[in-house]
Design an enzyme around this catalytic site. Structure first.
Site, PDB file in Angstrom:
ATOM      1  N   HIS A   1     -59.358  83.741 -74.475  1.00 34.50           N
ATOM      2  CA  HIS A   1     -58.073  83.026 -74.612  1.00 34.50           C
ATOM      3  C   HIS A   1     -57.463  83.444 -75.951  1.00 34.50           C
ATOM      4  O   HIS A   1     -57.884  82.975 -77.000  1.00 34.50           O
ATOM      5  CB  HIS A   1     -58.301  81.506 -74.583  1.00 34.50           C
TER       6      HIS A   1
ATOM      7  N   ASP B   1     -58.363  80.871 -78.585  1.00 39.00           N
ATOM      8  CA  ASP B   1     -57.016  80.299 -78.693  1.00 39.00           C
ATOM      9  C   ASP B   1     -56.419  80.607 -80.060  1.00 39.00           C
ATOM     10  O   ASP B   1     -55.655  79.805 -80.598  1.00 39.00           O
ATOM     11  CB  ASP B   1     -57.031  78.778 -78.422  1.00 39.00           C
TER      12      ASP B   1
ATOM     13  N   HIS C   1     -53.730  84.519 -78.125  1.00 37.26           N
ATOM     14  CA  HIS C   1     -52.276  84.699 -78.254  1.00 37.26           C
ATOM     15  C   HIS C   1     -52.018  85.870 -79.200  1.00 37.26           C
ATOM     16  O   HIS C   1     -52.384  85.802 -80.368  1.00 37.26           O
ATOM     17  CB  HIS C   1     -51.618  83.437 -78.808  1.00 37.26           C
TER      18      HIS C   1
ATOM     19  N   LYS D   1     -52.084  81.628 -65.657  1.00 43.59           N
ATOM     20  CA  LYS D   1     -52.166  80.520 -66.611  1.00 43.59           C
ATOM     21  C   LYS D   1     -51.220  79.402 -66.190  1.00 43.59           C
ATOM     22  O   LYS D   1     -50.033  79.624 -65.952  1.00 43.59           O
ATOM     23  CB  LYS D   1     -51.787  81.030 -68.009  1.00 43.59           C
TER      24      LYS D   1
ATOM     25  N   ARG E   1     -48.745  87.312 -79.216  1.00 40.23           N
ATOM     26  CA  ARG E   1     -47.288  87.368 -79.424  1.00 40.23           C
ATOM     27  C   ARG E   1     -46.762  88.763 -79.075  1.00 40.23           C
ATOM     28  O   ARG E   1     -47.333  89.479 -78.270  1.00 40.23           O
ATOM     29  CB  ARG E   1     -46.897  86.966 -80.863  1.00 40.23           C
TER      30      ARG E   1
ATOM     31  N   HIS F   1     -59.702  75.716 -73.685  1.00 44.62           N
ATOM     32  CA  HIS F   1     -59.830  75.016 -74.979  1.00 44.62           C
ATOM     33  C   HIS F   1     -60.140  73.521 -74.821  1.00 44.62           C
ATOM     34  O   HIS F   1     -59.367  72.672 -75.232  1.00 44.62           O
ATOM     35  CB  HIS F   1     -58.603  75.214 -75.861  1.00 44.62           C
TER      36      HIS F   1
ATOM     37  N   LEU G   1     -52.933  72.521 -80.335  1.00 44.51           N
ATOM     38  CA  LEU G   1     -52.973  71.766 -79.076  1.00 44.51           C
ATOM     39  C   LEU G   1     -53.988  72.393 -78.131  1.00 44.51           C
ATOM     40  O   LEU G   1     -54.022  73.620 -78.028  1.00 44.51           O
ATOM     41  CB  LEU G   1     -51.591  71.731 -78.425  1.00 44.51           C
TER      42      LEU G   1
ATOM     43  N   HIS H   1     -54.121  74.845 -68.978  1.00 43.11           N
ATOM     44  CA  HIS H   1     -53.923  74.041 -70.199  1.00 43.11           C
ATOM     45  C   HIS H   1     -53.974  72.592 -69.748  1.00 43.11           C
ATOM     46  O   HIS H   1     -53.024  72.083 -69.154  1.00 43.11           O
ATOM     47  CB  HIS H   1     -52.585  74.366 -70.871  1.00 43.11           C
TER      48      HIS H   1
ATOM     49  N   ASN I   1     -47.539  83.244 -72.905  1.00 44.93           N
ATOM     50  CA  ASN I   1     -46.450  82.337 -73.317  1.00 44.93           C
ATOM     51  C   ASN I   1     -45.531  82.970 -74.357  1.00 44.93           C
ATOM     52  O   ASN I   1     -45.315  82.431 -75.439  1.00 44.93           O
ATOM     53  CB  ASN I   1     -46.998  80.988 -73.808  1.00 44.93           C
TER      54      ASN I   1
HETATM   55  C1  NCD Z   1     -50.668  77.852 -78.607  1.00 45.18           C
HETATM   56  C2  NCD Z   1     -49.554  78.757 -79.088  1.00 45.18           C
HETATM   57  O1  NCD Z   1     -49.180  78.659 -80.264  1.00 45.18           O
HETATM   58  O2  NCD Z   1     -49.088  79.589 -78.319  1.00 45.18           O
HETATM   59  N1  NCD Z   1     -50.824  76.772 -79.546  1.00 45.18           N
HETATM   60  C3  NCD Z   1     -51.918  76.000 -79.712  1.00 45.18           C
HETATM   61  O3  NCD Z   1     -51.875  75.055 -80.499  1.00 45.18           O
HETATM   62  N2  NCD Z   1     -53.025  76.229 -79.049  1.00 45.18           N
HETATM   63  C4  NCD Z   1     -50.388  77.380 -77.230  1.00 45.18           C
HETATM   64  C5  NCD Z   1     -51.557  76.777 -76.523  1.00 45.18           C
HETATM   65  O4  NCD Z   1     -52.517  77.476 -76.172  1.00 45.18           O
HETATM   66  O5  NCD Z   1     -51.525  75.569 -76.273  1.00 45.18           O
HETATM   67 ZN    ZN Z   2     -53.619  78.955 -76.192  1.00 46.01          ZN
END
Ligand code: NCD
Ligand code: ZN
Length: 354
Positions: free
Chosen positions: A14, A248, A16, A100, A18, A175, A220, A137, A42
């Site tokens: 998992h 995450d 991110h 997702k 960007r 998560h 989150l 999520h 996302n």
């Molecule tokens: C994640 C994000 O910033 O894209 N933020 C987070 O607090 N985990 C989004 C997510 O996985 O919920």
């Molecule tokens: Zn995430």
């Protein structure tokens, strides 16, 4: 005393990354240690079709550091307009590894997520049929539900009914932060697993709020009470193959974290493995770290373990992690609040004798 630990090259289930300058800046943190990662969709706008995923994968591959030896595993962002045939075709073509599900409004960039679960029932059924895993999520977005209860309520209101309605669907609860989620996963049959982040193994809600507000610990789902953290740690170190690492790691430029309405997300990619080695060692479970970070997730997704190994060394000098520079501004690396004595050995480093 120097200690070493050699594990198979790990996976992050998992992540991110960007896009653009932020992606170019944070990608080396992951590729330095991980062989594969499941890339969250996302973006703004989100990665919703097989074509979007292919284009995003190309951008990631173009931004990889030289010789990275890293495979991005792509996901699609489920919306109420998602076409089942597109999902199945993208999976069959090897373009995506999972889909997702973000309940609309649950977290960063989730506005296009699902409001009415009946509208995506046909997609879930096609995914079950084709063996496409769903990454969830797991938080309700009902404003009447307290933020610390949103995961537990999601299990009862959404996840359990969904799994009963589509029994063949393979689901990863992403998560997990509560004893409730751990118990739910433990009680389920083979079709359910959970990722656990690095930071949720380390912090509880006091770390965010006691003695001053600490935006870099805000993510989150939000960290819960200490008793929940202890359940997560027990699950992660238990050798139960249904629990595996999904960091995450969610980079936000410091200016967006340190704001009157700061973004959710902890940036853990650079120090996840040293921090996890510390936590597993403290739990007397160091021999299980390789399972948690390199074996169990791959097994759930039906993939082979990565070739090659990664070695961690414990020394006497604490490593410090501060701001991670990116073209989109500095990003603060997660501070576990203890001295990080483990480090990842350079690939060509001569190892001291254990
Ligand atoms: C994640 C994000 O910033 O894209 N933020 C987070 O607090 N985990 C989004 C997510 O996985 O919920
Ligand atoms: Zn995430």
């Amino acid at each position: 005393m120097t200690r070493t630990l050699t594990i198979p090259r790990p996976d992050d289930w998992h992540l991110h990354l960007r896009d653009g300058a932020m992606m170019a800046g944070v990608l080396p943190a992951t590729t330095a240690h991980f062989a594969r990662a499941l890339i969250m969709p996302n973006l703004v706008p989100p990665v919703v079709t097989g074509l979007d995923a292919a284009a995003y994968r190309d951008r990631i591959v173009d931004a990889l550091p030289q010789g990275a030896g890293f495979t991005p595993l792509m996901t699609l962002y489920l919306t109420e307009a998602t076409v089942a045939a597109d999902v199945v075709a993208a999976h069959k073509a090897g373009m995506i590894t999972a889909v997702k599900l973000y309940p609309a409004g649950a977290t960063t960039n989730s506005a296009s997520g699902v409001r009415d679960f009946d509208r995506v029932r046909a997609v879930f059924e096609a995914m079950a049929e084709a063996g496409v895993p769903l990454c969830v999520h797991g938080e309700v977005t009902d404003p009447a539900v307290d933020i610390f209860d949103r995961e537990a309520v999601f299990i009862d209101r959404v996840l359990d009914p969904l799994r009963r309605a589509v029994p063949g669907l393979r689901v990863v609860m992403e998560h997990v932060t509560t004893a409730d989620a751990v118990a739910y996963v433990q009680s389920a049959d083979a079709g359910l697993a959970a990722t656990i982040t690095t930071h949720h193994l380390v912090i509880n809600r006091n770390h965010i709020l006691a003695g001053g507000i600490r935006p870099h610990y805000y993510c989150l789902p939000v960290a819960k009470r200490e008793r929940h953290r202890l359940e997560l740690l027990a699950a992660a170190t238990s050798g139960d193959a249904r629990f595996f690492l999904g960091t995450d790691s969610a980079p936000h430029a410091d200016a967006l974290k340190l704001a009157p309405c700061g973004c959710a997300g902890c940036f853990t990619a650079p120090n996840t493995l040293p921090v996890l080695a510390h936590m597993f060692e403290a739990a007397d479970a160091l021999p299980r770290l390789g399972d948690f970070v390199a074996r169990f997730g791959a097994a759930f997704y039906g993939l082979a373990q990565n070739p090659g190994t990664l070695t961690l060394i414990k020394g006497d000098t604490p490593q410090s992690f501060g701001a991670w520079p990116t073209g989109a501004g500095p990003v603060t690396v997660f501070d576990p609040g203890f001295e990080v004595l483990w480090r990842v050995a350079c690939r060509d480093e001569r190892l001291p004798r254990p």
